[in-house]
Enzyme design. Structure first.
Site, PDB file in Angstrom:
ATOM      1  N   SER A   1      44.278 -13.779  30.914  1.00  0.00           N
ATOM      2  CA  SER A   1      44.554 -12.474  31.512  1.00  0.00           C
ATOM      3  C   SER A   1      43.400 -11.524  31.261  1.00  0.00           C
ATOM      4  CB  SER A   1      45.836 -11.884  30.912  1.00  0.00           C
ATOM      5  OG  SER A   1      45.571 -11.323  29.638  1.00  0.00           O
ATOM      6  N   ASP A   2      43.350 -10.450  32.015  1.00  0.00           N
ATOM      7  CA  ASP A   2      42.390  -9.391  31.725  1.00  0.00           C
ATOM      8  C   ASP A   2      42.851  -8.647  30.464  1.00  0.00           C
ATOM      9  OD1 ASP A   2      40.254  -7.704  31.922  1.00  0.00           O
ATOM     10  OD2 ASP A   2      40.907  -6.702  33.755  1.00  0.00           O
TER      11      ASP A   2
END
Length: 299
Positions: free
Chosen positions: A23-24
């Site tokens: 994920s970011d």
């Protein structure tokens, strides 16, 4: 990352991607802030279904993963699949044999801030600047006797911009430093003129700046944004310079037409008034550690 169509149907099934998905930064936790998930626990449940294998920075999976498995909302197979993908990447990188294989503190000490890299930083700064306006006053000659450095960014070390890594502000060359290095025989004077804050309204420092500008052969007027007011999550309601900076620019350019306005910014700014009164405007964005030397060379 929580969209099943994008993550499963397209990425995994259509494109056949079997690698690791990370994920970011703070992404799973942010889905709550954005109104997509009710809480972090739900974000983890959906992330496991869309085969997010690792979350960056936050620890939602660590906190709620086991609980979701015990509740039957996440399967052990989903966990195993995510872990296996992570282990495969680590194996390919050789991290089981040498966990720190890409880290070399001795080499970092030699490279970080070395002469060759600083030279590249200066060149990059010079070549990325944009001359927005010039009524013929630039370039200044190296034979000037008196240079006035004015503005909240004229002697400021924090001009490297957002997303710095191993940045050390003490190593930054300010515009004041750069001019003194380039013109060792000239008289260099400095006045801040006003504060850098977005809401700055105090005009008490302007008179000192005006006095210096009147006596100078040329004026370098350094204005713009604080680097910490630019970048990710730094939106602004108004794109003009502060009231104090606008007044400083107006007063200084009135008494000395040989004034080059040096603009520091990480976003487009509305410069309608400034464009009307300034003889020259040089946009240097946020010029990095060697910014002062680059700006001195350009001017």
């Amino acid at each position: 990352v929580l969209n099943p169509h994008l993550m499963k149907d397209i990425l995994r099934d259509e494109w056949g991607f079997d690698g690791i998905v990370i994920s970011d930064y703070n992404c799973l936790a942010s889905t709550v802030d954005h109104g997509y998930c009710e809480n972090h626990k739900q974000a983890v449940e959906l992330a496991m279904k869309t085969e997010v294998n690792m979350e960056m920075a936050t620890s939602c999976i660590v906190k709620y993963g086991e609980e979701l498995v015990n509740e039957g909302k996440v399967t052990r197979e989903q966990i195993d699949k995510a872990v296996l993908r992570i282990l495969k990447v680590k194996e390919k990188l050789g991290l089981f044999e040498n966990p720190y294989r890409y880290a070399n503190p001795e080499e970092a000490e030699k490279i970080l801030g070395c002469k060759e890299h600083r030279e590249l930083a200066r060149i990059a700064s010079e070549e990325s600047a944009v001359l927005l306006k010039n009524n013929g006053i630039l370039p200044f000659g190296k034979d000037v006797k008196n240079v006035a450095l004015i503005g909240p960014l004229a002697n400021e070390k924090q001009i490297v911009g957002s997303w710095w890594c191993a940045y050390d502000k003490d190593e930054t060359v300010t515009v004041y430093d750069g001019i003194k290095i380039l013109l060792p025989n000239a008289e260099i004077t400095y006045a801040q003129g006003c504060d850098l804050a977005l809401d700055a309204t105090d005009l008490s420092k302007i008179e000192e700046a005006v006095t210096l500008a009147m006596k100078a052969d040329v004026v370098i007027l350094c204005v713009g944004e604080d680097m910490r007011d630019s970048g990710e999550s730094k939106s602004k309601a108004f794109l003009e310079l502060s009231f104090a900076q606008k007044e400083l620019i107006k007063r200084v350019t009135e008494v000395n037409k040989n004034t080059a306005m040096v603009l520091f910014t990480g976003r487009p700014l509305v410069l309608t008034e400034e464009n009307q009164i300034a003889s020259a405007i040089l946009n240097v964005f946020f010029p990095g550690t060697e910014g002062g030397n680059a700006i001195a060379n350009l001017l």
